[in-house]
Design an enzyme around this catalytic site. Structure first.
Site, PDB file in Angstrom:
ATOM      1  N   ASP A   1       0.845  -1.186   0.000  1.00 37.70           N
ATOM      2  CA  ASP A   1       0.000   0.000   0.000  1.00 37.70           C
ATOM      3  C   ASP A   1       0.889   1.248   0.000  1.00 37.70           C
ATOM      4  OD1 ASP A   1      -2.778   1.099   0.446  1.00 37.70           O
ATOM      5  OD2 ASP A   1      -1.776   1.933   2.201  1.00 37.70           O
TER       6      ASP A   1
ATOM      7  N   GLU B   1       1.572   0.358  -5.015  1.00 38.10           N
ATOM      8  CA  GLU B   1       1.098   1.632  -5.549  1.00 38.10           C
ATOM      9  C   GLU B   1       2.261   2.622  -5.633  1.00 38.10           C
ATOM     10  OE1 GLU B   1      -3.353   2.207  -3.854  1.00 38.10           O
ATOM     11  OE2 GLU B   1      -1.800   2.210  -2.325  1.00 38.10           O
TER      12      GLU B   1
END
Length: 629
Positions: free
Chosen positions: A321, A350
């Site tokens: 994340d 990400e």
């Protein structure tokens, strides 16, 4: 003081932090160089309020240690930390088990908890990352619907049930995943998180970590007994593995649930979090804090944690994340150590932050900085080109946007430098995670309902199908949001992180309603898995094998030429996003067999509609055709 802690004098490189159990003794070790005193508090059961206290001794490198003689199998413990005259009880950041809501850590004897045959259970055959087909799902969403036919609703064990069906006889659950043909299940956060009371239940996506090395208890049948979540989590993993499906964990090392009273900040005050030049905590995560991965003992914690999950739980991949909040050196070390344990482990994340970070941008894992690291990134350029913006009315290639062929081509080649005009961030196609929707933002069906209200339901279904067809045929790593294959809806909720089961749960009745699309996606997955030329993990091979063909506006056509013995020698893939039919002149006058048309995908050849073509092919509106020779 923080700079002093970065010196060799305080850098511990042992692999024994936490509570290391044997039947004869347990050794506790905790890195906390700056506090005055640490005491181990030992609890007989999860419900005990009073524990036995045992003082620790401070040794070299700032590591406190206690060797406690006796058998403390699956007992509970915490640390009592004295700092600046104030005493606080806290969990061990390295604890591998806990009671409900992480109140107490646990001395874990894994051998006494493991499911039958855990150590030797079969796992999926190793594959390259470009051969992976990743399916993202939340533990509760998968099974919680009333008509799922799954007994252990909302729990880890829901993934281990076979022969589950809706009242109408539609296959659900684990059998659905096996039938669909995906290779990897990406589980949204399954470590212990703080936003759900494990004793009362509730709903959250779980991007708010508390204890990083313990499974979440709200997905277990009993959250109080720390052995249950471990056994049931492993039972789920074993069931997926034994059915040929690998497991990816969604991990959130970029921030913690809170700073105040976090185990990290109690044990080493101020060390684990980033701060600005004025000493204020920075908020690059958008969640109140950001963890300082560039500090040596923070990096060690992250790497140790990944190695633990990969070894003890046999996890096959990790999705990071807000990975741009991690420095490049940390991600390099994560990938290096993980690949030693399992050379085929997948690392992706990400390439952005959730706010302004105090980590220098040159050190952040952004698009481009991943080159050659064996770390893959979400390709949001491809996502936006296909569908437009995430939550608004802008249209992309499949739903009415014009002139996006060049952007689609950049995604089709896996984000590599294919030519001066067709290039993006990737060095190798495997560095690009190709997706069109995920848990964040509107799911695909809801996006098309919002951006294309004047289109018919059938046209929106075709847009959904075309979008996934692009993802499942291009070079790189395909990633689909669970339920997209049956036109999942969240009733237009674009941020459903705490919206409960009625919004988030997979409504399995939609599978019967959209069975033709389900079969189409299943067919695409089967075709992709059968053709090595569709899963190249080398930029040179892509450039050599893929040639774009002339095609009308708002369409993309290309030919793949394969030297692999198992493959078709040539494939032509055509995506038509126009509202009308187009014609494509074929590269030669030989007969081409149709593997995919507007009705179906079948690697042996379609049974409906046009079955063969010579010289040219007609492609109906909003559809994908695949031809072979």
């Amino acid at each position: 003081m923080e700079n002093v802690l970065e010196s060799i004098e305080f850098t511990y490189d042992g692999n024994d932090l936490g509570a290391v159990y044997t039947p004869q003794y347990t050794i506790f070790k905790v890195w906390a160089p700056t506090v005055e005193k640490i005491t181990v508090v030992l609890y007989e059961t999860f419900s005990d309020d009073l524990g036995q206290r045992h003082s620790m001794t401070k040794g070299q490198k700032g590591v406190w240690e206690l060797n406690l003689q006796g058998d403390f199998k699956n007992k509970y413990y915490n640390y009592l930390v004295l700092n600046n005259g104030v005493e606080k009880e806290t969990q061990d950041i390295y604890t591998k088990g806990c009671s409900a809501n992480g109140k107490k850590g646990m001395i874990v004897d894994f051998s006494s908890i493991n499911p039958v045959n855990w150590e030797n259970h079969l796992r999926a055959l190793p594959i390259n990352r470009t051969q992976a087909i990743i399916y993202e799902i939340h533990i509760r969403d998968f099974s919680v619907w009333a008509d799922s036919g799954i007994k252990n609703k909302g729990q880890y064990l829901g993934f281990a049930e076979k022969d589950t069906k809706t009242p109408e006889g539609i296959v659900t659950g684990l059998d659905h995943l096996i039938d669909l043909g995906i290779t990897h299940v990406h589980l949204m956060p399954v470590y212990d998180f703080a936003s759900v009371d494990e004793t009362a239940g509730g709903y959250n996506w779980g991007y708010d970590p508390y204890l990083y090395n313990v499974p979440e208890g709200s997905y277990a049948s009993n959250s109080n007994d720390g052995t249950v979540r471990i056994r049931e989590f492993k039972t789920m993993i074993q069931a997926l593995h034994e059915n040929g499906i690998s497991v990816v964990m969604d991990v959130v090392y970029n921030h913690s649930f809170a700073i105040d009273n976090s185990p990290m900040d109690i044990l080493v005050p101020g060390y684990y979090y980033r701060r600005d030049e004025n000493g204020n905590y920075t908020n690059g995560s958008g969640c109140g804090n950001e963890i300082a991965s560039e500090k040596l003992m923070v990096r060690k914690f992250i790497v140790d944690s990944i190695m633990f999950w990969a070894r003890e739980y046999k996890i096959d991949g990790f999705r990071f994340d807000l990975m741009a909040l991690h420095d490049i050196d940390t991600m390099k070390e994560v990938a290096r150590q993980a690949k030693i344990i399992n050379p085929n482990i997948i690392i992706y994340g990400e390439p952005w932050t959730g706010g302004e970070s105090s980590l220098d941008q040159s050190k952040q894992v952004r698009k481009g900085s991943q080159r050659g690291l064996q770390v893959s990134l979400f390709n949001d350029d491809m996502r936006n080109a296909i569908k437009g913006d995430n939550d608004g009315n802008w249209a992309g290639f499949v739903n009415g946007g014009g002139g996006l062929q060049a952007e689609i081509k950049k995604g089709i080649v896996g984000g590599i430098r294919y030519s001066n005009e067709i290039c993006n961030f990737a060095q190798e196609p495997g560095e690009s995670i190709n997706y069109v929707s995920s848990h964040d933002n509107l799911c695909l069906y809801d996006k098309f309902e919002k951006s294309n209200p004047s289109n018919t339901p059938l046209e929106r279904e075709k847009m959904n199908r075309l979008a996934l067809a692009i993802i499942l045929t291009c070079q790189g790593v395909p990633f689909i949001q669970g339920g997209t294959e049956i036109l999942r809806t969240k009733q237009g909720n674009h941020n459903s992180y705490n919206s409960g089961d009625a919004v988030n749960g997979i409504d399995w009745s939609r599978k019967a309603e959209y069975m033709e699309t389900y079969e189409y996606i299943k067919g695409l997955i089967s075709l992709r898995k059968s053709q090595k030329v569709m899963t190249l993990d080398n930029d040179y091979e892509v450039i050599k094998s893929l040639v774009f063909l002339e095609s009308p506006y708002n369409s993309v056509a290309y030919q793949l030429t394969s030297n692999f013995k198992e493959d078709f020698s040539k494939l032509i893939i055509i995506h038509n996003s126009n509202n009308g039919e187009i014609k494509i002149v074929l590269p030669d006058s030989n007969e081409w067999k149709v593997l995919a048309n507007e009705y179906e995908v079948d690697k042996t050849g379609v049974s409906k509609g046009t079955k063969t073509c010579i010289n040219e092919v007609s492609i109906p509106s909003i559809s994908t055709y695949i031809l072979c020779r």
